[in-house]
Design an enzyme around this catalytic site. Structure first.
Site, PDB file in Angstrom:
ATOM      1  CD  GLU A 201       5.867 105.613  54.754  1.00 56.98           C
ATOM      2  OE1 GLU A 201       4.138 106.025  54.310  1.00 56.98           O
ATOM      3  OE2 GLU A 201       6.995 106.667  55.441  1.00 56.98           O
TER       4      GLU A 201
ATOM      5  CE  LYS B 257       2.028 108.222  54.973  1.00 56.76           C
ATOM      6  NZ  LYS B 257       2.949 107.819  54.236  1.00 56.76           N
TER       7      LYS B 257
ATOM      8  CB  CYS C 225       5.482 109.461  56.720  1.00 60.58           C
ATOM      9  SG  CYS C 225       7.056 110.740  55.817  1.00 60.58           S
TER      10      CYS C 225
END
Length: 551
Positions: free
Chosen positions: A49, A120, A156
Site C-alpha cells: 500500500e 481503497k 489493506c
C-alpha cells in the site's frame, strides 16, 4: 464447494521497506523489483500500500511536491512496464471538489501504460490509523487478468470488515462485490503494522477471506519501521482450498516469488513471543537510525535489566562499533551495578565510558540550598540525579552525533515512575511497550545466544538507585502483581472495578490507577516508543492530559 482449480501462475512480491516522503528512493526499490520480476518471467509483481510515498504519509500530503513527484514516478514506472504486470500503491488526487483531496490507490502497470486504477474503499480511523482524515473512499471493484487467471484488487482494510475474525466497522463490505466478480485471487496491497499476535490474526483472517470470496488470497505487506510503527512483511498466499502455499520472511526486505507449480514454500517464522519482539525491536532501532541519517547510538548503562536489554538489542541491530554505553554513578550506585554494566559492555564489545555524577550532584544541591534557603525535599534530590545524567548523555549525543536510546519500560510509563526531562528523555523508546515481566523474558531469550547480560542483573531487585537501599517496590506494587494490572488496564482497557472483580487486591489496583491517572502529563512528553502491542503509549492512544478519568 469453494475450492477452485489450482492456478499455475508465478507471482513476485516486492516486500519493500520504503522511507516516508522519499519517493525517489522508493521508486528505485520498486523499479529494481519490477526488473527482477520480469527477468524471472513472473506474471505479476505486487507492492505494498502507498509504496511510492511510504505509509502512513499523514500530513506530508500537505506538500503538493510530494504528490506530484509520486505521480510523475508512477508514470515513469508505467512507461517502463512490459509483459509482467505490476501493482503499485500511490497517492491519487481527487478530481472532484467534493470530499477529501486524495485517494489511496493502486495502479496496474503493464505494456507501457497504466491499465487500471483501484481506490481503497475502507479507510480506518481507529487505533494508529488516520486514513479517513486524508483520503476519499473508493467504491468500484477492479479486476484484471494475468497468467490466465482473474484477480481482484483490494488495499489493506478492504478485507477486514465482515464480522468474522474482526469486527464489522463499516456499512459496506468490498468482499461482497469481489465474491460476485468470480475471481481466482483476491490481491491485497497492505501496510499492516505489527503487534504481538498480529501475524496469527492475519493468517486466520485470510482463511475466512478465501472461504468468503471463493478465491485465493495474495497478500503483499510492507516491511520496515516508521517512527513508532513496525511493519513485519510476511507476505503470503492462501489458496482457495485454505492451504497456505507461500509465506515470505518476516522483518526482511526483498523480492520473493511464489510459483503455483512448486511445492508450498513457507519461510520460517520466529519461534516464540520474545523472538518476535527481539526481531521487531532490532528492526525498529535499525530503521529509526537509518532513516534519520544517524549511524551511532548511546545509552545510559545502570547495571539494571532495562538498559542491559536495550544495549544488547542496539548492538545486534547496529553492530558493537556503533553503540556506546555510559555509566553515570553517584553515591547511591551499588558496586554490583557498576560491575555488571562493565561486564555487559565487555561481553558485547561496545564502547563504555564512566562519568561520575556525584560532584555535579553536590554542586546542584548546594546551589539550590543557597537559592531557596531551605532543605531540599527527598523527591527533589532524587530527581536532580537523572536530570544531570540526561544532560550529560545528551551532550555526548550532540558531540559525537549519536541518537540517545531511552530505556524506560511500559510499566514505568504507565505508573509515571520516571523523572520528566531525566530518564524519560531520549530519541527513541526501545522498551516503552513492554511491561517489566516481558523485559525479563526478552533478556532470558537474548541470553540464549550466549551469556551477555550478567546473571546477577536477572536476579537483583530492580532499583532506580536514587537513595540508599532503594528498590522499585518502595514506590510500586510487586511487579508480579503490577504487570498484569498494567496489561489489563492499558492493553485491554479494563476498569479498576473489573480488575478487582478478577481477584486482584483492591489496594494494588487503586494504587496503580491513581498513578496511571496522575501521570498523563509525563507520557505526553515522553519520546517516541516502538509499538509492540495493540495498545501502546503512542499515536493509537489519544487521552487528554487534564480530565477527570473514570476508574
Amino acid at each position: 464447494m469453494w475450492e477452485k482449480k489450482r492456478s499455475e501462475v508465478k507471482i513476485a512480491f516486492g516486500q519493500v521497506n520504503p522511507t516516508l516522503g522519499d519517493c525517489d528512493g522508493n521508486f528505485r526499490k520498486i523499479q529494481k523489483a519490477v526488473l527482477e520480476a520480469e527477468r524471472s518471467k513472473a506474471s505479476l509483481v505486487i507492492f505494498p500500500e502507498l509504496a511510492l510515498t511510504g505509509y502512513p504519509p499523514e500530513d506530508l500530503l500537505d506538500s503538493p511536491q510530494l504528490v506530484e513527484k509520486n505521480l510523475a514516478l508512477l508514470s515513469v514506472l508505467a512507461a517502463q512496464s512490459k509483459v509482467t504486470a505490476a501493482l503499485v500503491g500511490f497517492v491519487e488526487p481527487n478530481p472532484s471538489a467534493l470530499g477529501k483531496r486524495f485517494f489511496n490507490s493502486a495502479a496496474l502497470l503493464r505494456n507501457g501504460k497504466i491499465e487500471l486504477v483501484y481506490r481503497k474503499a475502507l479507510l480506518p480511523s481507529y487505533d494508529v490509523f488516520r486514513d479517513e482524515r486524508y483520503f476519499e473512499p473508493g467504491s468500484e471493484v477492479a479486476t484484471f487478468q494475468a497468467g490466465g487467471k482473474k484477480f481482484a484488487i483490494t488495499i489493506c482494510e478492504d478485507i477486514w470488515n465482515f464480522g468474522e475474525c474482526v469486527p464489522k466497522l463499516y456499512p459496506v463490505d468490498p468482499l461482497e462485490k469481489v465474491r460476485n466478480a468470480n475471481v481466482d485471487f483476491v490481491v491485497n496491497l497492505s501496510a499492516s503494522p505489527f503487534h504481538v499476535g498480529k501475524p496469527e490474526e492475519r493468517a486466520a483472517l485470510f482463511l475466512k477471506v478465501a472461504e468468503r470470496a471463493h478465491a485465493g488470497v495474495i497478500f503483499c505487506n510492507q516491511v520496515g519501521a516508521q517512527d513508532d510503527l513496525i511493519f513485519d512483511g510476511g507476505s503470503s498466499v492462501v489458496c482457495s482450498n485454505g492451504t497456505t502455499h507461500f509465506r515470505a520472511p518476516f522483518f526482511e526486505e526483498g523480492v520473493f516469488f511464489w510459483d503455483s507449480e512448486d511445492r508450498p514454500s513457507l519461510h520460517p517464522q520466529p519461534s516464540e513471543e520474545s523472538d518476535w519482539v527481539a526481531r521487531a525491536l532490532k528492526l525498529g532501532i535499525r530503521d529509526y537510525c537509518a532513516k534519520t541519517g544517524v549511524s551511532k547510538v548511546c545509552l545510559g548503562l545502570s547495571g539494571g535489566i532495562d538498559s542491559s536489554v536495550v544495549a544488547v538489542l542496539a548492538t545486534e541491530a547496529l553492530g558493537p562499533e556503533n553503540v556506546k554505553g555510559v555509566l553515570l554513578p553517584t553515591e547511591y550506585t551499588a558496586l554490583a551495578s557498576i560491575e555488571d554494566a562493565e561486564l555487559l559492555s565487555k561481553n558485547l564489545g561496545i564502547g563504555c565510558q564512566t562519568i561520575p555524577v556525584q560532584a555535579l550532584f553536590n554542586l546542584s544541591k548546594s546551589a539550590l540550598l543557597s537559592a531557596l534557603g531551605q532543605s531540599l525535599l527527598p523527591v527533589v534530590q532524587e530527581n536532580i540525579q537523572p536530570r544531570l545524567r540526561m544532560a550529560l548523555l545528551m551532550a555526548i549525543a550532540n558531540q559525537e552525533n549519536r541518537l540517545l536510546l531511552n530505556t524506560s519500560n511500559k510499566t514505568e510509563l504507565a505508573c509515571g515512575y520516571s523523572t520528566l526531562y531525566g530518564d524519560s528523555a531520549g530519541a527513541l523508546g526501545v522498551l516503552s511497550d513492554l511491561i517489566k515481566e516481558r523485559v525479563f523474558a526478552l533478556a532470558r531469550f537474548l541470553n540464549g545466544a550466549g551469556p551477555r547480560i550478567p546473571e546477577r542483573v536477572l536476579e537483583r531487585a530492580p532499583s532506580a538507585e536514587l537513595r540508599t537501599n532503594q528498590t522499585d517496590q518502595d514506590s510500586l506494587p510487586e511487579y508480579s502483581l503490577l504487570d498484569p494490572i498494567v496489561a489489563l488496564a492499558v492493553e485491554q482497557n479494563h476498569s479498576a472495578t473489573e480488575i478487582k472483580s478478577m481477584g486482584y487486591p483492591e489496594a494494588a489496583v487503586d494504587r496503580f490507577f491513581t498513578l496511571y491517572r496522575n501521570s498523563e502529563f509525563k507520557r505526553s512528553q515522553s519520546c517516541t516508543g516502538l509499538r509492540l502491542t495493540k495498545r501502546a503509549f503512542g499515536r493509537g492512544r489519544v487521552v487528554p492530559i487534564v480530565s477527570q478519568k473514570p476508574l
